[in-house]
Design an enzyme around this catalytic site. Sequence first.
Site, PDB file in Angstrom:
ATOM      1  N   ARG A   1      -2.535  -0.804 -11.277  1.00 10.08           N
ATOM      2  CA  ARG A   1      -3.204   0.358 -10.675  1.00 10.08           C
ATOM      3  C   ARG A   1      -3.158   1.578 -11.583  1.00 10.08           C
ATOM      4  O   ARG A   1      -2.955   2.702 -11.120  1.00 10.08           O
ATOM      5  CB  ARG A   1      -2.583   0.700  -9.314  1.00 10.08           C
ATOM      6  CG  ARG A   1      -2.730  -0.389  -8.277  1.00 10.08           C
ATOM      7  CD  ARG A   1      -4.167  -0.431  -7.748  1.00 10.08           C
ATOM      8  NE  ARG A   1      -4.252  -1.177  -6.526  1.00 10.08           N
ATOM      9  CZ  ARG A   1      -4.381  -0.625  -5.309  1.00 10.08           C
ATOM     10  NH1 ARG A   1      -4.453   0.659  -5.156  1.00 10.08           N
ATOM     11  NH2 ARG A   1      -4.470  -1.381  -4.255  1.00 10.08           N
TER      12      ARG A   1
ATOM     13  N   ARG B   1      -6.210   7.222  -7.838  1.00 11.34           N
ATOM     14  CA  ARG B   1      -6.163   8.566  -7.269  1.00 11.34           C
ATOM     15  C   ARG B   1      -5.171   9.528  -7.905  1.00 11.34           C
ATOM     16  O   ARG B   1      -5.302  10.740  -7.739  1.00 11.34           O
ATOM     17  CB  ARG B   1      -5.878   8.484  -5.767  1.00 11.34           C
ATOM     18  CG  ARG B   1      -7.094   8.090  -4.971  1.00 11.34           C
ATOM     19  CD  ARG B   1      -6.695   7.650  -3.589  1.00 11.34           C
ATOM     20  NE  ARG B   1      -5.815   6.488  -3.699  1.00 11.34           N
ATOM     21  CZ  ARG B   1      -5.373   5.783  -2.672  1.00 11.34           C
ATOM     22  NH1 ARG B   1      -5.687   6.144  -1.456  1.00 11.34           N
ATOM     23  NH2 ARG B   1      -4.611   4.738  -2.849  1.00 11.34           N
TER      24      ARG B   1
ATOM     25  N   ARG C   1     -14.585  10.301  -7.397  1.00 13.80           N
ATOM     26  CA  ARG C   1     -14.550   9.848  -5.998  1.00 13.80           C
ATOM     27  C   ARG C   1     -15.159  10.863  -5.036  1.00 13.80           C
ATOM     28  O   ARG C   1     -15.537  10.520  -3.922  1.00 13.80           O
ATOM     29  CB  ARG C   1     -13.116   9.510  -5.587  1.00 13.80           C
ATOM     30  CG  ARG C   1     -12.681   8.126  -5.960  1.00 13.80           C
ATOM     31  CD  ARG C   1     -13.303   7.051  -5.058  1.00 13.80           C
ATOM     32  NE  ARG C   1     -12.534   6.865  -3.839  1.00 13.80           N
ATOM     33  CZ  ARG C   1     -12.981   7.096  -2.618  1.00 13.80           C
ATOM     34  NH1 ARG C   1     -14.202   7.553  -2.451  1.00 13.80           N
ATOM     35  NH2 ARG C   1     -12.224   6.891  -1.568  1.00 13.80           N
TER      36      ARG C   1
ATOM     37  N   ASP D   1     -11.674  -4.383  -7.307  1.00 15.62           N
ATOM     38  CA  ASP D   1     -10.640  -4.576  -6.290  1.00 15.62           C
ATOM     39  C   ASP D   1     -10.548  -6.081  -6.051  1.00 15.62           C
ATOM     40  O   ASP D   1     -11.437  -6.831  -6.477  1.00 15.62           O
ATOM     41  CB  ASP D   1     -11.001  -3.825  -4.997  1.00 15.62           C
ATOM     42  CG  ASP D   1      -9.799  -3.721  -4.065  1.00 15.62           C
ATOM     43  OD1 ASP D   1      -8.984  -2.799  -4.250  1.00 15.62           O
ATOM     44  OD2 ASP D   1      -9.665  -4.578  -3.170  1.00 15.62           O
TER      45      ASP D   1
ATOM     46  N   TYR E   1      -6.328 -10.889   4.239  1.00 10.38           N
ATOM     47  CA  TYR E   1      -7.364  -9.895   4.549  1.00 10.38           C
ATOM     48  C   TYR E   1      -8.501 -10.527   5.348  1.00 10.38           C
ATOM     49  O   TYR E   1      -9.016  -9.933   6.289  1.00 10.38           O
ATOM     50  CB  TYR E   1      -7.898  -9.247   3.265  1.00 10.38           C
ATOM     51  CG  TYR E   1      -6.910  -8.239   2.714  1.00 10.38           C
ATOM     52  CD1 TYR E   1      -6.759  -7.000   3.316  1.00 10.38           C
ATOM     53  CD2 TYR E   1      -6.109  -8.543   1.626  1.00 10.38           C
ATOM     54  CE1 TYR E   1      -5.837  -6.077   2.841  1.00 10.38           C
ATOM     55  CE2 TYR E   1      -5.182  -7.633   1.133  1.00 10.38           C
ATOM     56  CZ  TYR E   1      -5.048  -6.397   1.750  1.00 10.38           C
ATOM     57  OH  TYR E   1      -4.134  -5.499   1.296  1.00 10.38           O
TER      58      TYR E   1
END
Length: 349
Positions: free
Chosen positions: A31, A35, A44, A80, A158
């Site tokens: 990652r 952010r 974003r 992702d 998921y």
Amino acid sequence: MITTAPPVAESRLLRRIQGVPTDVTPVWLMRQAGRYMPEYRALRQQHSLLELIKTPELAVDVTLQPVNAFDLDAAIIFSDILPPLEGMGLELSFLKGEGPVIHNPVRTAADIAALRTPDPRESLCYTLEAIRLVRNELDARGLPLIGFAGAPFTLACYAIEGGKSRYHENTRILMLAEPELWHELMTKLATVAGEFLLAQAEAGADVLNIFDTWVGELASHHYRDHVLPYVMQMIDIAARSGKPIILFGVGSGPLLDLMATTGATVIGIDWRTNLQRARFRTGPEPILQGNLDPVSLLAPWDVLRREIDEVFAQAEGDSRFIFNLGHGVLPQTPVDNVRRLVDYVHQIR
Ligand code: CP3
């Protein structure tokens, strides 16, 4: 363009993976784009996560943000683990504050039968195009590119739970009580994820990373009997590329001996597992990667430096070692700590 960088094959990461001596320990961060970077937050504001992922030029920009800002030894393609589920027929969105949501989760035999296994060259062409585009930029920097996909169990979590879940009980009860349905689902997921890794290698990825985020909650015998065979199936497909494979799971300490049987080139270790003990469980063969607690990056520099020293102390001069975190960079991480970490790892000989 005239380049001065040495060929990617001579990069620290690929040399280390091939067992060739390097000047210092290679480092990249799970990652590493995201952010915590102001450049990412700025993009974003204008685009959703799925827009960034599905617009190759934007995915290239985000992939390059961390390698432009820090002296990292690899880029990881910006995507992702969940977009491959869309091509299978699941409706995915990322909701603010909630994370990923699948609007039509898989629950019945008919749902599983209806899942498609499309060719990733079509269903995931945007990521493959981003890989082809970013490849040129990385060649100029002499840096390898990491492609990735989710492992079948984590994808199943998921697909079945439909989003965040504490115990993944729907997934694990299907696994235990409906072996034939489980086999059908896991075979489809392993095929899609494996073929996607293979396609990423063809598009220019140098290393292939498998993320099995939720595997740490499984009993070892459940992992061995109901999950490992499908990780193997995925690796068998991806390995046709001839590219090295990184296998990472969170909380995977008790599973490391089983994970080592997959033949993955590199095994990612989370921060709960001491690296010496991890080496004991995997045996001498795989390269180990990890395992700084991501929370250390929120601490003052003297604390962070001590934690980095501890990781190296546990690795004990192991030349089959790649520095990384034990899980992804947290959004509240100070950018300056990432810079200091990368530079410090490169000072240690
Ligand atoms: O540099 C990189 O590594 C970025 C590429 C990347 C993303 N997700 C982008 C992303 C990678 C490698 C992933 C992997 C991923 N995604 C995993 C496996 C690794 C792990 O962290 O365990 C998992 C389980 C996911 C699923 C996922 N995606 C969740 C649970 C969430 C929400 C939680 C969160 O961190 O926000 C996402 C969203 C996501 N994927 C973001 C990013 C940068 C944040 C989205 C945003 O910008 O709002």
